[in-house]
Design an enzyme around this catalytic site. Structure first.
Site, PDB file in Angstrom:
ATOM      1  N   ASP A  95       0.869  -1.166   0.000  1.00 38.31           N
ATOM      2  CA  ASP A  95       0.000   0.000   0.000  1.00 38.31           C
ATOM      3  C   ASP A  95       0.910   1.220   0.000  1.00 38.31           C
ATOM      4  OD1 ASP A  95      -1.717   2.082   0.440  1.00 38.31           O
ATOM      5  OD2 ASP A  95      -2.637   1.263   2.251  1.00 38.31           O
ATOM      6  N   SER A 114      -0.562  13.012 -15.513  1.00 40.09           N
ATOM      7  CA  SER A 114      -1.821  13.169 -16.244  1.00 40.09           C
ATOM      8  C   SER A 114      -1.836  14.547 -16.888  1.00 40.09           C
ATOM      9  CB  SER A 114      -3.008  13.039 -15.282  1.00 40.09           C
ATOM     10  OG  SER A 114      -4.221  13.455 -15.889  1.00 40.09           O
ATOM     11  N   TYR A 156      -8.121  15.263  -7.515  1.00 41.84           N
ATOM     12  CA  TYR A 156      -7.212  14.494  -8.380  1.00 41.84           C
ATOM     13  C   TYR A 156      -6.264  15.437  -9.110  1.00 41.84           C
ATOM     14  CZ  TYR A 156      -5.727  11.400 -12.220  1.00 41.84           C
ATOM     15  OH  TYR A 156      -4.988  10.680 -13.122  1.00 41.84           O
ATOM     16  N   LYS A 210      -2.090  15.582  -9.036  1.00 41.18           N
ATOM     17  CA  LYS A 210      -1.264  15.447 -10.232  1.00 41.18           C
ATOM     18  C   LYS A 210      -0.416  16.701 -10.477  1.00 41.18           C
ATOM     19  CE  LYS A 210      -2.177  11.250 -11.376  1.00 41.18           C
ATOM     20  NZ  LYS A 210      -1.127  10.210 -11.293  1.00 41.18           N
TER      21      LYS A 210
END
Length: 248
Positions: free
Chosen positions: A62, A147, A162, A166
């Site tokens: 993890d 991304s 998100y 990024k």
């Protein structure tokens, strides 16, 4: 690519999507892959797709847990000797709003999980991988799967935190490159920023049927291209989008 044949690559988030595509692509190129994920069973299944001289070994990790990451890289160093390549791919995307301005606000636990997995995990794994490369005097390569959302904020509010995570990967990659350059270290670092990819994370394309999407194999091929550069060349940033993709 000859210098990487028989070498060891650690790929995080290897149980599905981009990570599984990279694991298989690297193994088929002759690289021995250690696939990390919270679920190892899907990684074991990938072994049947390997047709090259490399291999895939599954291991539970993890990346949001500092203790888990430290124990995992200790095991890798003791078992395989050196991390030659690291692909920081593990990531999560939770649909919903940041605030209660709408009716789909994500939980604080989701916010923490996104930042812990996408950014903290990337930094922690890079620290351990580079320590392994340096202790073995090997000029390896760290590839951060970023991304397009790490370079501009898409118009869709579905991207919530998100995008923040990024953008953090973009800043981390640049900062790490500067640090290594300051110390004349030849370990390479690359940020690979895909557009829409046909994976379980692709909630935008799922609701926009006319949007083209990349395949996980396309990202794997891009990573292999990055690795194929000569020792004197580093690709700092590589952005990949499907043909005819418009700005989100």
């Amino acid at each position: 690519m000859d210098r990487w044949v028989g070498k060891t690559a650690v790929v995080t988030g290897a149980s599905s999507g981009i990570g599984s595509g990279i694991a298989v692509g690297f193994a088929n190129a002759g690289i021995n892959v250690i696939g990390l994920a919270r679920r190892t069973e899907p990684i074991e299944v990938l072994k049947s797709q390997v047709t090259g001289s490399g291999s895939i070994t599954a291991h539970h990790c993890d990346v949001s847990s500092a203790e888990d990451v430290a124990a995992t890289f200790k095991w890798i160093n003791e078992t395989f000797g050196c991390v030659h390549i690291l692909v920081n791919n593990a990531g999560i995307f939770v649909t919903g709003g940041i605030t209660d301005a709408g009716d789909d606000m994500i939980s604080e636990n989701d916010i923490i999980a996104i930042l812990d997995t996408n950014l903290k995990g990337t930094i922690l794994c890079a620290r351990h991988a580079i320590a392994s490369m340096r202790s073995n005097n090997f000029d390896g390569h760290v590839i951060n799967i970023n991304s397009i959302a790490g370079h501009y904020v898409p118009m869709s509010s579905k991207f919530n935190v998100y995008t923040s995570s990024k953008y953090g990967v973009t800043g981390f990659t640049a900062g790490l490159l500067n640090e290594l350059a300051d110390h004349k270290n030849k370990i390479k670092v690359t940020s690979v920023s895909p557009g829409l990819v046909n994976t379980s994370l692709n909630v935008v394309a799922a609701t926009t049927t006319d949007m083209p999407a990349l395949r996980p194999k396309d990202i794997a091929d891009a990573c292999l291209y990055v690795l194929s550069t000569p020792p004197t060349v580093n690709i700092n940033e590589l952005t990949i989008t499907p043909v005819t993709e418009r700005r989100l």
